[in-house]
Design a protein around this motif. Structure first.
Motif, short mmCIF file in Angstrom:
data_model
loop_
_atom_site.label_atom_id
_atom_site.label_comp_id
_atom_site.label_asym_id
_atom_site.label_seq_id
_atom_site.Cartn_x
_atom_site.Cartn_y
_atom_site.Cartn_z
N LEU A 123 0.84 -1.20 0.00
CA LEU A 123 0.00 0.00 0.00
C LEU A 123 0.88 1.24 0.00
O LEU A 123 1.81 1.36 0.80
CB LEU A 123 -0.89 0.03 1.25
CG LEU A 123 -2.10 -0.90 1.27
CD1 LEU A 123 -2.75 -0.87 2.65
CD2 LEU A 123 -3.11 -0.49 0.20
N ALA A 124 0.59 2.18 -0.88
CA ALA A 124 1.29 3.46 -0.87
C ALA A 124 0.78 4.31 0.29
O ALA A 124 -0.31 4.06 0.84
CB ALA A 124 1.09 4.20 -2.18
N VAL A 125 1.59 5.31 0.68
CA VAL A 125 1.27 6.15 1.83
C VAL A 125 1.39 7.61 1.43
O VAL A 125 2.42 8.04 0.91
CB VAL A 125 2.24 5.87 3.01
CG1 VAL A 125 1.88 6.75 4.20
CG2 VAL A 125 2.22 4.41 3.38
N VAL A 126 0.34 8.39 1.72
CA VAL A 126 0.35 9.83 1.48
C VAL A 126 0.24 10.54 2.82
O VAL A 126 -0.83 10.52 3.44
CB VAL A 126 -0.81 10.26 0.56
CG1 VAL A 126 -0.81 11.77 0.38
CG2 VAL A 126 -0.69 9.58 -0.80
N PRO A 127 1.32 11.15 3.32
CA PRO A 127 1.21 11.93 4.56
C PRO A 127 0.22 13.07 4.38
O PRO A 127 0.25 13.76 3.36
CB PRO A 127 2.64 12.44 4.78
CG PRO A 127 3.51 11.51 4.00
CD PRO A 127 2.70 11.11 2.81
N THR A 259 7.98 12.27 0.18
CA THR A 259 8.47 11.22 -0.71
C THR A 259 9.63 10.43 -0.14
O THR A 259 9.92 9.33 -0.60
CB THR A 259 8.90 11.81 -2.06
OG1 THR A 259 9.99 12.73 -1.85
CG2 THR A 259 7.74 12.55 -2.72
N PHE A 260 10.33 10.97 0.86
CA PHE A 260 11.45 10.26 1.48
C PHE A 260 11.07 9.66 2.83
O PHE A 260 11.73 8.75 3.31
CB PHE A 260 12.64 11.21 1.71
CG PHE A 260 13.25 11.74 0.45
CD1 PHE A 260 13.09 11.09 -0.76
CD2 PHE A 260 14.00 12.91 0.47
CE1 PHE A 260 13.66 11.57 -1.93
CE2 PHE A 260 14.58 13.40 -0.68
CZ PHE A 260 14.42 12.74 -1.89
N LYS A 511 15.77 8.20 -2.53
CA LYS A 511 14.46 7.59 -2.35
C LYS A 511 14.55 6.07 -2.36
O LYS A 511 13.91 5.40 -1.54
CB LYS A 511 13.48 8.05 -3.44
CG LYS A 511 12.07 7.49 -3.25
CD LYS A 511 11.05 8.19 -4.11
CE LYS A 511 9.67 7.56 -3.95
NZ LYS A 511 9.13 7.71 -2.57
N ARG A 512 15.37 5.50 -3.24
CA ARG A 512 15.51 4.04 -3.26
C ARG A 512 16.07 3.51 -1.95
O ARG A 512 15.70 2.42 -1.50
CB ARG A 512 16.40 3.63 -4.43
CG ARG A 512 15.72 3.65 -5.79
CD ARG A 512 16.54 2.92 -6.83
NE ARG A 512 17.82 3.56 -7.07
CZ ARG A 512 18.03 4.51 -7.98
NH1 ARG A 512 17.02 4.93 -8.73
NH2 ARG A 512 19.23 5.03 -8.14
N LEU A 520 6.07 5.85 -0.73
CA LEU A 520 5.78 7.16 -0.15
C LEU A 520 5.45 8.18 -1.23
O LEU A 520 6.30 8.53 -2.06
CB LEU A 520 6.97 7.64 0.69
CG LEU A 520 7.15 6.92 2.03
CD1 LEU A 520 8.54 7.13 2.57
CD2 LEU A 520 6.11 7.41 3.02
N ASN A 521 4.19 8.62 -1.23
CA ASN A 521 3.71 9.65 -2.15
C ASN A 521 4.24 9.45 -3.57
O ASN A 521 4.86 10.36 -4.16
CB ASN A 521 4.11 11.04 -1.64
CG ASN A 521 2.93 12.00 -1.61
OD1 ASN A 521 1.82 11.64 -2.00
ND2 ASN A 521 3.16 13.21 -1.17
#
Length: 529
Positions: A123-127, A259-260, A511-512, A520-521
């Motif tokens: 699941l992706a995560v959007v703060p 994103t990080f 990011k990797r 993340l986002n």
């Protein structure tokens, strides 16, 4: 209290436009009511969550059952941000970007647990802080994602009056932060237009800049330390006010837009509450004349706490005060209005005000008294409400901003205005384009544009070519693609060009390492692989 789901701010503060203004829009820009009314919250039914039950159980194990929400209203309230295209799509019932669930952690460890659960289940995560992004910062390029709402992390963790520092949690909204600091006699001094709803974590993640930046500085200048939760663990920065111990990792986290990792605490420098606040207006014959005066103050001083300048069109319309739309705040019928504000001790404020007045007068300015300044201060957070009222009557209204070195500001101003005007006029919706200098520095300034036109048949499709043309004009004229709104998805492709291939590759490598699964986002700030 939640923000208006399909507009800005407190629903009780939303007010319709006066008929005189509606008539002016109709006569001047050809604005007409939309044929299809906007949908209400109760009219929209988002698709049911498709996340596996095991994923939802893992999230509940991380934060508690009651803090994982999958009901339609919670998910809709966390769909996209507050740009005009965001709102238009919501009003039309487009909920393709709706999250699978809304998750509300209570502390750093719970954030880490959520990230581990999301990584395990893809699941992706959007703060999600205040939800005030206007550049697509809450619209990831992944259909299966959760909104990580940080509202429960809203405390003042520490205050050091000797060092004048405070540690704040990311979900703390700006008014609450100011109230907590004021109890100890301090202020952060960060007052962006989004002040009433934006959060501390959002300010850091997007490199926010407040309206009093001439005196207090940008938010990234206030940040002394950060704690970041990532799928790979925790990063803590900021052992001292300044350091020569390698590159400053704070600068990597600031502006990273979720994103990080997820910012879970922010250490900021604070200032004593000002004894006095005084705002006043100055009139200049032209935008160029006023800009030269602002540059002189920014470079040679004394620099006011607030320093901004509206161009001729924005001055005439009276954009800073919604109930003054159509009235010239300077009561002169021409020229440009500058706002100067002074905050601090009574003695220092009087001294800076007197010296600045001498400079402004020498540069051709005429004092308009305190009324324009006080009216600006009273209405400084009202423009987003005005935007919603314009949408309600069929007008299109949007903003964009940039910055450049002083020598490039005139070219940048002309290039962006021309790009917007030409593109929208060719589309059959000639616009009204207004601009003001919103932030000043010794070496340059920020330009903030407001665009109003008829919506056209497809409002989002109508705006997209104009926005792209303005982005191209910004880069061609030597400006940055964003001064304080951030990158999001709206500016991403132009940010990639501004940063350059090697710079983008370096950020991808970061990011990797911090987010190996790209959860993340995704698609915000950097393109997905």
């Amino acid at each position: 209290m939640d923000m208006l789901w399909n507009g800005w701010g407190d629903p009780a503060k939303a007010a319709p436009l006066p008929e005189t203004v509606t008539g002016l829009l109709r006569d001047l820009l050809g604005v007409k009511p939309r044929s299809t009314p906007a949908l209400g919250l109760e009219d929209i039914r988002p698709p049911a969550p498709t996340a596996a039950p095991a994923a939802l159980r893992a999230l509940a194990a991380a934060v508690g059952d009651e803090h994982v929400r999958t009901d339609a209203e919670s998910r809709l309230r966390h769909t996209r941000g507050k740009s005009t295209p965001d709102l238009l799509r919501l009003r039309a019932g487009d909920v393709t970007d709706v999250p699978q669930a809304v998750v509300l952690p209570a502390d750093h460890d719970e954030v880490l647990a959520v990230l581990r659960a999301c990584a395990a289940h893809g699941l992706a995560v959007v703060p999600f802080g205040g939800g005030t992004s206007v550049v697509g910062g809450l619209a990831p390029q992944r259909s299966a994602f959760v909104a990580l709402d940080l509202r429960r992390m809203n405390g003042l963790l520490d205050l050091d009056p000797v060092s004048r520092t405070a540690v704040l949690q990311p979900g703390l909204r700006a008014p609450e932060a100011e109230a907590l600091l004021a109890e100890h006699g301090f202020t952060l001094g960060h007052f962006p237009q989004s002040f009433e709803w934006a959060t501390i974590g959002g300010f850091a993640a997007a490199r926010s800049s407040g309206q009093a930046s001439a005196g207090y500085g940008r938010f990234d200048e206030m940040v002394l330390g950060l704690t970041l939760a990532t799928p790979e663990g925790t990063i803590e920065t900021g052992r001292a006010p300044r350091s020569a111990a390698g590159p400053d990792l704070r600068q990597l986290i600031l502006g990273s837009e979720g994103t990080f990792g997820v910012i879970t605490s922010v250490t900021v420098r604070i200032r004593p509450l000002p004894e006095v606040r005084v705002y006043e207006g100055w009139r200049f014959g032209s935008f160029a004349e006023g800009a030269a005066a602002l540059r002189r103050l920014a470079q040679d001083g004394p620099r006011p706490t607030v320093l901004r300048l509206s161009d001729e069109t924005e001055t005439l319309i009276g954009l800073a005060q919604p109930d003054a739309i159509g009235a010239d705040l300077t009561q002169g019928g021409a020229g440009c209005l500058a706002i100067t504000g002074y905050e601090g001790t009574a003695e220092d404020t009087a001294y800076r005000r007197e010296r600045a007045a001498a400079v402004l007068t020498d540069c051709g300015g005429t004092l308009a008294g305190t009324e324009p300044g006080e009216r600006w201060a009273h209405g400084r957070y009202s423009a987003p409400y005005l935007r919603d009222a314009l949408l309600d009557v069929g007008a299109f209204a949007e903003t964009l901003e940039t910055a450049a070195f002083w020598s490039r500001v005139p070219e940048l101003y002309t290039a962006v205005r021309t790009a917007l005007t030409d593109t929208l006029t060719r589309a059959g919706t000639p616009p009204l384009v207004m601009c003001h200098i919103s932030h000043v520095y010794e070496n340059g300034a920020s330009l903030y544009f407001t665009v109003v036109s008829a919506q056209g048949e497809d409002p989002v499709a109508h705006w997209t070519p104009a926005k792209h043309a303005a982005n191209e004009a910004v880069l061609a004229a030597g400006g940055t693609i964003s001064h304080h709104h951030g990158v999001g998805t709206d500016h991403r492709d132009w940010y990639v060009r501004e940063a350059g291939p090697l710079g983008v590759s370096a950020l991808r490598a970061v990011k990797r390492r911090l987010d190996p699964e790209g959860l993340l986002n995704p698609g915000v700030l950097l393109p997905t692989d």
